[in-house]
Design a protein around this motif. Sequence first.
Motif, PDB file in Angstrom:
ATOM      1  N   LEU A  40       0.806  -1.220   0.000  1.00  0.00           N
ATOM      2  CA  LEU A  40       0.000   0.000   0.000  1.00  0.00           C
ATOM      3  C   LEU A  40       0.839   1.270   0.000  1.00  0.00           C
ATOM      4  CD1 LEU A  40      -3.008  -0.951   2.306  1.00  0.00           C
ATOM      5  CD2 LEU A  40      -2.952  -0.731  -0.165  1.00  0.00           C
ATOM      6  N   THR A  41       2.113   1.163   0.386  1.00  0.00           N
ATOM      7  CA  THR A  41       2.961   2.365   0.357  1.00  0.00           C
ATOM      8  C   THR A  41       3.243   2.785  -1.083  1.00  0.00           C
ATOM      9  OG1 THR A  41       5.029   1.100   0.388  1.00  0.00           O
ATOM     10  CG2 THR A  41       4.064   1.690   2.522  1.00  0.00           C
ATOM     11  N   ARG A  42       3.064   1.873  -2.012  1.00  0.00           N
ATOM     12  CA  ARG A  42       3.304   2.202  -3.423  1.00  0.00           C
ATOM     13  C   ARG A  42       2.013   2.581  -4.152  1.00  0.00           C
ATOM     14  NH1 ARG A  42       7.250  -2.658  -5.432  1.00  0.00           N
ATOM     15  NH2 ARG A  42       6.983  -1.586  -7.412  1.00  0.00           N
ATOM     16  N   GLY A  59       0.907   1.521 -17.865  1.00  0.00           N
ATOM     17  CA  GLY A  59       0.641   2.908 -18.244  1.00  0.00           C
ATOM     18  C   GLY A  59       0.041   3.647 -17.062  1.00  0.00           C
ATOM     19  N   PRO A  60      -0.138   4.960 -17.188  1.00  0.00           N
ATOM     20  CA  PRO A  60      -0.652   5.767 -16.075  1.00  0.00           C
ATOM     21  C   PRO A  60      -2.094   5.453 -15.714  1.00  0.00           C
ATOM     22  CG  PRO A  60      -0.358   7.113 -18.055  1.00  0.00           C
ATOM     23  CD  PRO A  60       0.216   5.781 -18.365  1.00  0.00           C
ATOM     24  N   TRP A  61      -2.774   4.662 -16.544  1.00  0.00           N
ATOM     25  CA  TRP A  61      -4.128   4.248 -16.204  1.00  0.00           C
ATOM     26  C   TRP A  61      -4.137   3.155 -15.146  1.00  0.00           C
ATOM     27  CZ3 TRP A  61      -2.022   4.060 -21.129  1.00  0.00           C
ATOM     28  CH2 TRP A  61      -1.482   2.826 -21.497  1.00  0.00           C
ATOM     29  N   ASN A  62      -2.974   2.534 -14.898  1.00  0.00           N
ATOM     30  CA  ASN A  62      -2.851   1.513 -13.856  1.00  0.00           C
ATOM     31  C   ASN A  62      -2.379   2.155 -12.566  1.00  0.00           C
ATOM     32  OD1 ASN A  62      -1.390  -0.589 -16.355  1.00  0.00           O
ATOM     33  ND2 ASN A  62      -3.461  -0.790 -15.511  1.00  0.00           N
ATOM     34  N   ASN A  63      -2.918   1.704 -11.457  1.00  0.00           N
ATOM     35  CA  ASN A  63      -2.441   2.165 -10.155  1.00  0.00           C
ATOM     36  C   ASN A  63      -1.397   1.175  -9.647  1.00  0.00           C
ATOM     37  OD1 ASN A  63      -2.214   3.601  -7.779  1.00  0.00           O
ATOM     38  ND2 ASN A  63      -4.409   3.613  -7.356  1.00  0.00           N
ATOM     39  N   PRO A  64      -0.188   1.613  -9.348  1.00  0.00           N
ATOM     40  CA  PRO A  64       0.829   0.669  -8.872  1.00  0.00           C
ATOM     41  C   PRO A  64       0.557   0.211  -7.445  1.00  0.00           C
ATOM     42  CG  PRO A  64       1.651   2.913  -8.770  1.00  0.00           C
ATOM     43  CD  PRO A  64       0.285   2.991  -9.394  1.00  0.00           C
ATOM     44  N   GLY A  65       1.378  -0.727  -6.995  1.00  0.00           N
ATOM     45  CA  GLY A  65       1.261  -1.162  -5.611  1.00  0.00           C
ATOM     46  C   GLY A  65       0.770  -2.591  -5.464  1.00  0.00           C
ATOM     47  N   HIS A  66       0.565  -3.289  -6.576  1.00  0.00           N
ATOM     48  CA  HIS A  66       0.244  -4.707  -6.483  1.00  0.00           C
ATOM     49  C   HIS A  66       0.898  -5.436  -7.654  1.00  0.00           C
ATOM     50  CE1 HIS A  66      -2.873  -3.187  -9.218  1.00  0.00           C
ATOM     51  NE2 HIS A  66      -3.113  -4.415  -9.620  1.00  0.00           N
ATOM     52  N   TRP A  91      -7.541   2.586  -1.486  1.00  0.00           N
ATOM     53  CA  TRP A  91      -8.384   2.064  -2.551  1.00  0.00           C
ATOM     54  C   TRP A  91      -9.661   2.898  -2.699  1.00  0.00           C
ATOM     55  CZ3 TRP A  91      -7.782  -3.559  -0.356  1.00  0.00           C
ATOM     56  CH2 TRP A  91      -6.485  -4.024  -0.652  1.00  0.00           C
ATOM     57  N   THR A  92      -9.559   4.160  -2.348  1.00  0.00           N
ATOM     58  CA  THR A  92     -10.630   5.126  -2.542  1.00  0.00           C
ATOM     59  C   THR A  92     -10.104   6.205  -3.484  1.00  0.00           C
ATOM     60  OG1 THR A  92     -11.355   4.778  -0.262  1.00  0.00           O
ATOM     61  CG2 THR A  92     -12.228   6.707  -1.410  1.00  0.00           C
ATOM     62  N   TYR A  93     -10.873   6.525  -4.500  1.00  0.00           N
ATOM     63  CA  TYR A  93     -10.405   7.528  -5.454  1.00  0.00           C
ATOM     64  C   TYR A  93     -10.171   8.864  -4.752  1.00  0.00           C
ATOM     65  CZ  TYR A  93     -11.731   4.291  -9.181  1.00  0.00           C
ATOM     66  OH  TYR A  93     -11.841   3.195 -10.007  1.00  0.00           O
TER      67      TYR A  93
END
Lengths: 108, 464
Positions: free
Chosen positions: B80-82, B372-379, B199-201
């Motif tokens: 979650l830190t990422r 790409g920037p449409w993906n959220n990193p951290g997993h 995990w909240t926008y």
Amino acid sequence: MAFLGWTILGLVIAAGAVTLVSWVRVKQHRLRWYEVTLLVVGTLILVFTIEVFTGSLAELEPRAAVMALVFMGLPGLIVLGAGLGSVYRSIKRRGLATTPAVPTEAGA
Amino acid sequence: MSEKPRAETGSSEKSPTEAGSGVSRRDLLGGTAVLGAGALLAGAAGTVKGAVAAGGVTPVEARKNWYVRTVDRITTPYDLTRTKRFNEQMDSARRLGYAKYVGEEKAKEVRGRADQIRAKGIREEIPGWTLWDNALGSAGAAVKIAGADQWTPIAAKSPQERGFPPYDQPPEVAARHVKRAARAWGAVKVGITALRKEWTYDVGADGRKIAFEAVDQPYEDAEKRVIPEKVKNMIVIMMAQPLEGVHVHRTMIRGYAAGVAYGIGTWTRNALAEFIRSLGFVAIPCSNNTFVTIPHAIEAGMGELGRHNRMVCPDYGMNNRLFPIATDMPLAHDKPIDFGLINFCKTCMKCAESCPAKAISFEREPTWEVRGPWNNPGHKAWFEDAVACREYMMTENCGTCQSACPYTKNKGTAIHEIVKATAARTPVFNGMFARADDLFGYGQAKDAKEWWNLNLPPFGWERL
């Protein structure tokens, strides 16, 4: 397959088993462990094939139903046939062994 | 040499001639017993199978499937830190974000092409795009539910407001009440976990900020929507799409399948929210505009993360639509599950192979590196090209991956559970299962014309 279909299938299998056991008893043959195994396994495979076939048709997947007949039904028939064939051959061999030899002129 | 008469050998068995062809009493009784047992077993099996096939017996919690294991941590590694709170409006491949990634001109061209495909389908009566197909696919879009997705009560009054003592059931009982109520109001599956702010926008689909504040009730203004800090739990409900519609790839019938799941999902989540509010708690029902629902659903034991970077449910495969309801109601949480999906996805590749946009990764191993920037990193996942996917979704209602997934199956035959249960225990047969899925014809596009001849149950598949 509906409840009635499964019940009828169960009756057919049970009737087949009773017929086979009666016939084997009349022929004075004792089923061997591998014959019983082949017969039971073959029957189970065929029952499962019927389940997959009818279930696939209910799922509107006709190709899966046909593939089940080919890839499961055929092996099931082969295994069941091997079991029945083994029983038949055993009985036939015993019949030949117990039949008195035809006396020849020299051996009378 | 002559044989002794059989009687002198001491054999108790009759000769064939003595036995004749009749059935003895013993044989008759034995045969009847076997026949009766066989009929009883077959009837019992048929009754059980019939009950299952009738629907409504699929457990409300995915972990209750017999081959699913409960685990302490989800099978997808995450850090979650990422993870950063995402801007849904501008950074996702939907909405304004799509134009940001492909340019205004391309976005306009794609929208125009979508209209042309529909117009051509109507003029030339292309199966899946005819006038009646178009009418089916767009039928639900204009149907609005009054008060849908508002964060405050529509008509519900708390027990205190009605002069009754507050609801004070233990969290385990409360969770059961919530799940049974959700199922009663139409949910196919339900899971409960903790709400994660990561995990909240950060910014919702409407461009307003989503903030957490120490307030008693949620509120909104022109700039922001506010979630009370005390809202710590997340309920996720799952709807399944009509499977026969899912299998008609890239048509308006496929659009209908998604639409009916979203439509019922809207009704169900708002009904559940009113149920929770009637017990005296805050309930915030949402669509895809506030929370990242998938990781919450996976934490809630509803599935695992698949190759397409979305959730796969053991019962329904990729055929799932998820809806969150955040609440401050004290609820027992579900634990994540493991049914061997990660290992299966490493080998299978069916969704990637069937994707017309080639948007799904073909890498064998998942990675921490986003695409790409449409993906959220951290997993750690198989990140997808969501922009390429979006084009086919917008123009042709694509959902081919959902149909192709070997876990997306009906409930007509036990072989699906046997395959899933085996894959849950060992990866040895995964390749064979994936190829057999192709051989048996699963996941192939079905005839759109034939769909109109099918006698399907209400809502196309699952009964409400």
